[in-house]
Each structure stands twice: as structure tokens, then as C-alpha cells.
Design a protein around this motif. Structure first.
Motif, mmCIF file in Angstrom:
data_model
loop_
_atom_site.group_PDB
_atom_site.id
_atom_site.type_symbol
_atom_site.label_atom_id
_atom_site.label_comp_id
_atom_site.label_asym_id
_atom_site.label_seq_id
_atom_site.Cartn_x
_atom_site.Cartn_y
_atom_site.Cartn_z
ATOM 1 N N GLY A 97 0.833 -1.186 0.000
ATOM 2 C CA GLY A 97 0.000 0.000 0.000
ATOM 3 C C GLY A 97 0.873 1.244 0.000
ATOM 4 N N ARG A 98 0.727 2.062 1.047
ATOM 5 C CA ARG A 98 1.556 3.249 1.203
ATOM 6 C C ARG A 98 2.540 3.099 2.356
ATOM 7 N NH1 ARG A 98 -2.981 8.064 0.247
ATOM 8 N NH2 ARG A 98 -3.295 7.643 -1.977
ATOM 9 N N THR A 99 2.865 1.876 2.670
ATOM 10 C CA THR A 99 3.758 1.576 3.782
ATOM 11 C C THR A 99 4.938 0.765 3.276
ATOM 12 O OG1 THR A 99 1.844 1.509 5.267
ATOM 13 C CG2 THR A 99 3.894 0.585 6.098
ATOM 14 N N HIS A 100 6.109 1.017 3.843
ATOM 15 C CA HIS A 100 7.311 0.254 3.539
ATOM 16 C C HIS A 100 7.675 -0.549 4.786
ATOM 17 C CE1 HIS A 100 7.462 3.118 0.277
ATOM 18 N NE2 HIS A 100 7.681 4.113 1.120
ATOM 19 N N ILE A 101 7.935 -1.831 4.597
ATOM 20 C CA ILE A 101 8.346 -2.665 5.720
ATOM 21 C C ILE A 101 9.776 -3.154 5.471
ATOM 22 C CG2 ILE A 101 5.990 -3.378 6.243
ATOM 23 C CD1 ILE A 101 6.609 -6.081 4.980
ATOM 24 N N ALA A 102 10.520 -3.248 6.551
ATOM 25 C CA ALA A 102 11.917 -3.669 6.487
ATOM 26 C C ALA A 102 12.141 -4.771 7.512
ATOM 27 C CB ALA A 102 12.845 -2.490 6.755
ATOM 28 N N LEU A 103 13.111 -5.629 7.230
ATOM 29 C CA LEU A 103 13.405 -6.776 8.080
ATOM 30 C C LEU A 103 14.885 -6.768 8.421
ATOM 31 C CD1 LEU A 103 12.523 -9.549 9.325
ATOM 32 C CD2 LEU A 103 13.189 -10.572 7.130
ATOM 33 N N ARG A 104 15.149 -7.019 9.699
ATOM 34 C CA ARG A 104 16.532 -7.161 10.152
ATOM 35 C C ARG A 104 16.629 -8.425 10.991
ATOM 36 N NH1 ARG A 104 19.265 -2.673 13.930
ATOM 37 N NH2 ARG A 104 18.371 -3.962 15.562
ATOM 38 N N LEU A 105 17.440 -9.375 10.530
ATOM 39 C CA LEU A 105 17.596 -10.646 11.223
ATOM 40 C C LEU A 105 18.627 -10.525 12.333
ATOM 41 C CD1 LEU A 105 17.586 -13.009 8.109
ATOM 42 C CD2 LEU A 105 15.660 -12.435 9.609
ATOM 43 N N ALA A 106 18.493 -11.403 13.321
ATOM 44 C CA ALA A 106 19.386 -11.329 14.487
ATOM 45 C C ALA A 106 20.831 -11.631 14.113
ATOM 46 C CB ALA A 106 18.900 -12.291 15.569
ATOM 47 N N ASP A 107 21.023 -12.473 13.095
ATOM 48 C CA ASP A 107 22.384 -12.825 12.705
ATOM 49 C C ASP A 107 22.950 -11.916 11.612
ATOM 50 O OD1 ASP A 107 20.623 -13.654 10.821
ATOM 51 O OD2 ASP A 107 21.338 -15.714 10.668
ATOM 52 N N THR A 108 22.263 -10.809 11.327
ATOM 53 C CA THR A 108 22.768 -9.851 10.354
ATOM 54 C C THR A 108 23.847 -8.980 11.000
ATOM 55 O OG1 THR A 108 20.628 -9.758 9.233
ATOM 56 C CG2 THR A 108 22.162 -7.938 8.832
ATOM 57 N N PRO A 109 24.996 -8.810 10.365
ATOM 58 C CA PRO A 109 26.046 -7.959 10.952
ATOM 59 C C PRO A 109 25.544 -6.535 11.158
ATOM 60 C CG PRO A 109 26.921 -9.261 9.133
ATOM 61 C CD PRO A 109 25.433 -9.440 9.098
ATOM 62 N N ILE A 110 25.913 -5.946 12.263
ATOM 63 C CA ILE A 110 25.499 -4.585 12.598
ATOM 64 C C ILE A 110 26.560 -3.612 12.097
ATOM 65 C CG2 ILE A 110 24.926 -2.987 14.472
ATOM 66 C CD1 ILE A 110 23.974 -5.353 16.090
ATOM 67 N N ALA A 111 26.100 -2.558 11.454
ATOM 68 C CA ALA A 111 27.021 -1.562 10.913
ATOM 69 C C ALA A 111 27.737 -0.829 12.044
ATOM 70 C CB ALA A 111 26.266 -0.565 10.046
ATOM 71 N N ASP A 112 28.899 -0.277 11.724
ATOM 72 C CA ASP A 112 29.662 0.470 12.716
ATOM 73 C C ASP A 112 28.926 1.738 13.125
ATOM 74 O OD1 ASP A 112 31.643 -1.435 12.535
ATOM 75 O OD2 ASP A 112 32.790 -0.323 11.014
ATOM 76 N N GLU A 113 29.253 2.194 14.294
ATOM 77 C CA GLU A 113 28.668 3.434 14.794
ATOM 78 C C GLU A 113 29.096 4.609 13.921
ATOM 79 O OE1 GLU A 113 28.763 6.201 18.858
ATOM 80 O OE2 GLU A 113 30.165 4.544 18.560
ATOM 81 N N GLN A 114 28.136 5.469 13.597
ATOM 82 C CA GLN A 114 28.427 6.632 12.770
ATOM 83 C C GLN A 114 28.734 7.839 13.646
ATOM 84 O OE1 GLN A 114 25.313 7.407 9.968
ATOM 85 N NE2 GLN A 114 25.447 5.393 9.003
ATOM 86 N N ALA A 115 29.581 8.695 13.149
ATOM 87 C CA ALA A 115 29.900 9.928 13.858
ATOM 88 C C ALA A 115 28.744 10.907 13.760
ATOM 89 C CB ALA A 115 31.163 10.560 13.275
ATOM 90 N N LEU A 116 28.567 11.710 14.793
ATOM 91 C CA LEU A 116 27.520 12.725 14.775
ATOM 92 C C LEU A 116 27.788 13.728 13.659
ATOM 93 C CD1 LEU A 116 27.090 13.417 18.595
ATOM 94 C CD2 LEU A 116 25.456 12.298 17.068
#
Length: 327
Positions: A97-116
Motif C-alpha cells: 500500500g503506502r507503507t514500507h516494511i523492512a526486516l533485520r535478522l538477528a544474525d545480520t552484521p550490525i554496521a559500525d557506529e556513525q559519527a555525529l
């Protein structure tokens, strides 16, 4: 406590988070029904729209089944209707519809912390430089067209104010559209696009008239406005792409189609009204004679061409006179 296998999230078209649900078991259902794992408040979503399951033949393969829905689901511009199954790549959103859904799995690597984010000195500097360059070009053009230095000096405030007002209104309208459709104003981005379009258009006009003068390509000077149309089309596409970044391909084809249909129609109207493809009868920009590369035209040839031009003008006057008599 059951382990969290993943996280499924819903966003609106502006990227604002609407709903979030942790995944503790497979399969997962998405829809407007309260018995769904992820409940969406979207009238264009079915009560039970999708069933999402982890495939048994792959550790990180997620399969999606489209259930009882008339609108289906869209993944990477491909539409999937009722009863279809497809794999859902990790990190790719699905449109419902007019909604976007996203999925993140538990075993997906997490991106590094971004600087402010820091103050965008580079962006501010580039914007200021573009605005200053546009003002300098506008003042230079006014100076070349001026015949009296005192009148030119008196006109400077009006020229600068008109230019700044035009840039502000033009960019402001696009910024409002950006806010409505994308959720961000991005006023200064549209200012940069407008300044770039102005500078490129001025450069194209200068180069086309200079080439026409240097090489005696009069047709290039007469049809320079067609190049300006292409520059304007590119600028409009840049504005539209900033407003609707997800529709870049469709917008590009739309702009190309408008230019492809509009330019021949305009040329046809010009030919029917004036029996020529341009309003310009001669080259209006003159440069130092030392810059000419084309050989000089002999006097006899010049006189012959003048006579042929005089014949055309006489016929045009006779045709205009007969038209007046008929009226």
C-alpha cells in the motif's frame, strides 16, 4: 524468554517509523488485522496481507507469501500478486500500500557506529559560491547590455534583488514540494540546483553563440534555444529527483517524453506561423573579429546573398499585403 530472531519495522513514505515488532517465531504475518504479528494502519493493506517465513534450505533466506490482497506487494519495482511467493533479500524494503516494511535478522552484521553530523561547512561554502557566481554572471550580462554607466549603477540593486527573489521563490516552491512528498525541506539543495541550471544555461548560450560567430555556424545561433530546453529539462529532473528520490527512473522517462513531444510540436508551430524554426533572423552576439576562424566572405558573394535575402523579404511583404487585403 524466547530469543529474538529478528525485527520487522514499518515506515511511511517519508521514512518515519510507524510500527515495530520483534520476531520470536516463524512464520510472521503482516496486515491490518489485530491477530497479525505486525499490525499496520494502512487502508490499502489487507487484514492478512503477507506471511513471512524462514526457509529451511538456507540459513539466511526469508520467503514471503502474498495472501488475500488485491494490491499485492512490490519488491525492487517488481509487483507480486495474490498467491505468489518470493525471496526477501536482507536489507531491501517491501512496499505494501503506502507503507514500507523492512526486516533485520538477528544474525545480520550490525554496521559500525556513525559519527555525529557536523556543521556542513562544505555544503554552505558551495552554496554561497554558486549564489555569488550567479550574481556575478547576472551583473556581467547587465553590464554588457548597458549603454550608460550611470543607468547601470542605478539598476544594480534592482537586478540583485530580482535575482535573489527569483531564486528564493523558485527554490522555496520546490522545498515545499520536497517537504510534502519526502518529509524534508532541502531548501539549499534546490538553491544549488537552480544556480547550477542558471550557470549551465548561460554557459551553453555563450558557447553556442561564440561557436556560431567563430565558425559561421548561423544555424547553431538560431537554434540555441533548443539547447536551453535540454538544460531546463535537466534542471527540472534534478528538482523532481530530489522531491521523489524513489521514482528517479520514471521521472527521467517522463522528462524525456515531454521533451521529445514538446520540441517537435514547438518547431512545427514556429514553422507554420513564421515559415522558420527560430525567432532569430541573425546572430545577435558579436565577438572580436580576431576570434573568427571561418574565412571571410568575398564582397561579390555577400552582395549575391543580400540580393537573395531581399527577394525573400519582398515575397514576405507581398504575402503580408495580400493577407491584409483579404481581411
Amino acid at each position: 524468554m524466547m530469543p529474538t530472531l529478528g525485527l520487522i519495522e514499518a515506515f511511511d513514505r517519508h521514512g518515519a517509523l510507524l510500527a515495530r515488532a520483534p520476531i520470536t517465531r516463524w512464520p510472521v504475518t503482516v496486515g491490518r488485522g489485530l491477530d497479525c504479528d505486525l499490525v499496520l494502519d494502512d487502508p490499502f493493506v489487507a487484514p492478512t496481507h503477507l506471511r513471512i517465513d524462514r526457509a529451511a534450505d538456507g540459513p539466511r533466506i526469508v520467503q514471503v507469501e502474498v495472501l488475500e490482497t488485491r494490491n499485492g506487494a512490490r519488491l525492487q519495482r517488481k509487483h507480486h500478486g495474490k498467491g505468489e511467493r518470493f525471496d526477501w533479500p536482507d536489507g531491501t524494503p517491501i512496499d505494501l500500500g503506502r507503507t514500507h516494511i523492512a526486516l533485520r535478522l538477528a544474525d545480520t552484521p550490525i554496521a559500525d557506529e556513525q559519527a555525529l553530523p557536523q556543521f556542513p561547512w562544505r555544503t554552505v561554502a558551495s552554496t554561497a559560491a554558486l549564489v555569488a557566481l550567479v550574481m556575478a554572471v547576472a551583473l556581467g550580462s547587465s553590464w554588457l547590455e548597458a549603454r550608460d554607466a550611470s543607468k547601470y549603477l542605478k539598476s544594480l540593486p534592482g537586478v540583485l534583488l530580482s535575482l535573489l527573489l527569483f531564486l528564493g521563490v523558485w527554490s522555496g516552491v520546490w522545498a515545499v514540494a520536497n517537504k510534502v512528498f519526502a518529509g524534508h525541506l532541502q531548501f539549499w539543495r534546490h538553491v544549488r540546483i537552480a544556480c547550477t541550471m542558471y550557470l549551465v544555461a548561460d554557459a551553453v548560450q555563450l558557447v553556442s553563440h561564440f561557436a556560431a560567430f567563430t565558425f559561421s555556424w548561423e544555424t547553431l545561433a538560431h537554434l540555441a534555444y533548443l539547447l536551453m530546453v535540454l538544460v531546463l529539462a535537466g534542471g527540472l529532473y534534478a528538482h523532481l529527483a530530489a522531491v521523489l528520490p524513489r521514482r528517479r527512473v520514471g521521472l527521467a522517462w517522463t522528462v524525456v517524453a515531454v521533451v521529445a513531444l514538446g520540441v517537435p510540436a514547438w518547431l512545427g508551430a514556429q514553422w507554420l506561423n513564421r515559415m522558420r524554426l527560430s525567432d532569430a533572423l541573425y546572430m545577435s552576439s558579436l565577438f572580436p573579429p580576431s576570434l573568427r576562424v571561418a574565412p571571410a566572405v568575398p564582397v561579390e558573394q555577400f552582395l549575391q546573398e543580400t540580393e537573395s535575402l531581399r527577394g525573400k523579404l519582398d515575397r514576405r511583404l507581398r504575402d503580408d499585403g495580400h493577407a491584409d487585403d483579404d481581411e
